[in-house]
Design an enzyme around this catalytic site. Structure first.
Site, PDB file in Angstrom:
ATOM      1  N   TYR A  99       1.274  -1.229  -0.201  1.00  0.00           N
ATOM      2  CA  TYR A  99       0.360   0.237   0.536  1.00  0.00           C
ATOM      3  C   TYR A  99       1.075   0.759  -0.298  1.00  0.00           C
ATOM      4  CZ  TYR A  99      -4.779  -2.154   1.250  1.00  0.00           C
ATOM      5  OH  TYR A  99      -5.686  -2.566   0.897  1.00  0.00           O
ATOM      6  N   LYS A 123       3.265 -15.336   2.783  1.00  0.00           N
ATOM      7  CA  LYS A 123       3.093 -16.498   0.872  1.00  0.00           C
ATOM      8  C   LYS A 123       5.063 -16.660   1.314  1.00  0.00           C
ATOM      9  CE  LYS A 123       2.238 -18.226  -2.179  1.00  0.00           C
ATOM     10  NZ  LYS A 123       1.164 -18.843  -2.727  1.00  0.00           N
ATOM     11  N   ASP A 154      -2.752 -18.516   0.592  1.00  0.00           N
ATOM     12  CA  ASP A 154      -4.083 -19.210  -0.098  1.00  0.00           C
ATOM     13  C   ASP A 154      -4.831 -19.905   1.018  1.00  0.00           C
ATOM     14  OD1 ASP A 154      -1.930 -20.497  -0.321  1.00  0.00           O
ATOM     15  OD2 ASP A 154      -1.897 -20.784  -2.278  1.00  0.00           O
TER      16      ASP A 154
HETATM   17  C1  IPM Z   1     -10.418  -1.072   4.751  1.00  0.00           C
HETATM   18  C2  IPM Z   1     -10.796  -0.553   2.785  1.00  0.00           C
HETATM   19  C3  IPM Z   1      -9.687   0.408   2.526  1.00  0.00           C
HETATM   20  C4  IPM Z   1      -7.557  -0.333   2.477  1.00  0.00           C
HETATM   21  C5  IPM Z   1     -10.012   0.922   1.121  1.00  0.00           C
HETATM   22  C6  IPM Z   1     -11.411   1.725   0.513  1.00  0.00           C
HETATM   23  C7  IPM Z   1      -9.176   2.156   0.572  1.00  0.00           C
HETATM   24  O1  IPM Z   1     -11.075  -1.827   1.826  1.00  0.00           O
HETATM   25  O2  IPM Z   1     -10.450  -0.643   5.308  1.00  0.00           O
HETATM   26  O3  IPM Z   1      -9.988  -2.752   4.444  1.00  0.00           O
HETATM   27  O4  IPM Z   1      -7.896  -1.287   1.516  1.00  0.00           O
HETATM   28  O5  IPM Z   1      -7.126  -0.559   3.190  1.00  0.00           O
END
Ligand code: IPM
Ligand code: MG
Length: 359
Positions: A142, A192, A224
């Site tokens: 992320y 993984k 998985d």
């Molecule tokens: C969550 C959501 C968020 C994430 C999105 C909306 C950015 O799916 O809080 O799980 O992926 O963290």
């Protein structure tokens, strides 16, 4: 005592579920003599409309200076075509990063009264489920290096990078072990490691950490397999600790096992005492403004806030107990409705929970 809470109603059903939750907190304040001060802040699509940015600096500052943040939901179709850095979802990531919230706790508990809503066979569910997903929240793919380049293997290429450092795994891992100590003393670390180098580091750090927690059983599982085991035999799990992306996926799966994504709260915690509390569901634009949304996930998030950030255990139990009794009395919003139950809207559900708290 006085508690300063930054309120983020957000978009879609967010304002409706937050409204009921504020009513619940005000009831708790009256009964237990606390003053909850709410300050509303603009975050998400509504902030884009008002200021051009999903997370204005002023909003982040108010959150930073509060004792806790309570969030409804952000996002919606209207803003889906904006470039990545301007999307409402970007605000969530900015909040998590800006507030240093590295740990996301997503407890998946199946309420006895909701067994009907669980899609698994009764013999798999047994007498209930109680799993807590601990998701790393400000690292991994992320937040890793990303970009585009012209000469990929087959034309223009885009990439995102998964990277974890020892310290990042140590802090989320320790939190998972500490949590397991208060629960059933089992940690399943999901990775993984048969493919990814970052997972091999993750796994070795977890093994080292486990030496400090001899009472806790540590188990490793490939992601998985974990996805499969969650529906095959979910009762084998106590605490699941995993990366940002795997945790995103597995927590949605775990939530479905408990009947509805409309039921599950979450807490995001960090280095300071400040926590952000939010339902794990999204803004559900399809039912927004129709008094149909289930406010329980947000109300239970507020209960987590009372317990974890404010240390108000009795107050948290009062809220959770009230939710259980209302469900046992047969009241349901549409998402958890089954035949023979009493269908109610968002406001009615909030009022019922408040009545149950007062009783
Ligand atoms: C969550 C959501 C968020 C994430 C999105 C909306 C950015 O799916 O809080 O799980 O992926 O963290
Ligand atoms: Mg998600």
């Amino acid at each position: 005592m006085k508690y300063n809470i930054a309120l983020i109603p957000g978009d879609g059903i967010g304002p409706e579920v937050i409204k009921e939750t504020v009513k619940v907190l005000e009831t708790i304040g009256q009964l237990y003599n606390h003053e909850f001060r709410f300050q509303e802040v603009l975050v998400g699509g509504c902030a884009i409309d008002a200021t051009g940015e999903p997370l204005p600096q002023a909003s982040l500052d108010i959150c930073k200076n509060s004792d806790a943040v309570l969030l409804g939901a952000v996002g919606g179709e209207k803003w889906d075509t904006l470039p990545g850095h301007l999307r409402p979802e970007r605000a969530l990531l900015g909040l998590r990063e800006g507030l240093g919230l590295y740990a996301n706790l997503r407890p998946a508990v199946l309420h006895g009264a909701l067994k009907e809503a669980c899609p698994l066979k009764p013999e798999i569910v047994g007498d209930g489920l109680d799993v807590c997903v601990v998701r790393e929240l400000i690292g991994g793919i992320y937040f890793g290096e990303r970009g585009r380049r012209a000469n990929g293997k087959m034309g223009e290429e885009a990439y995102d990078t998964e990277a974890y450092s020892v310290g990042e795994v140590e802090r989320i891992g320790s939190l998972a072990f500490e949590l397991a100590l208060k629960r059933n003393k089992k940690v399943t670390s999901v990775d993984k490691a048969n493919v990814l180098e970052s997972s091999r580091l993750w796994r070795s750090v977890m093994v080292e950490l486990s030496k400090n927690y001899p009472e806790v059983t540590l188990e490793h599982m490939y992601v998985d397999n974990a996805a499969m085991q969650l529906v095959r035999n979910p009762r084998q799990f106590d605490v699941i600790v995993t990366t940002n992306m795997f945790g995103d996926i597995l927590s949605d799966e775990a939530s479905m096992i408990t009947g509805s994504i409309g039921m599950l709260p979450s807490a995001s915690l960090g280095t300071s005492g400040l926590g952000l509390y939010e339902p794990i569901h999204g803004s559900a634009p399809d039912i927004a403004g129709q008094n149909k949304a289930n406010p329980i996930a947000t109300i239970l998030s507020a209960a987590m806030m009372l317990r974890i950030t404010f240390g108000l255990d009795a107050e948290a139990e009062a809220v959770e107990g009230a939710v259980t009794r209302v469900l046992e009395a047969g009241y349901r919003t549409g998402d958890i409705y089954s035949e023979g139950c009493k269908l109610v809207g968002t406001t009615e559900m909030g009022n019922l929970i408040i009545e149950a708290i007062k009783r």
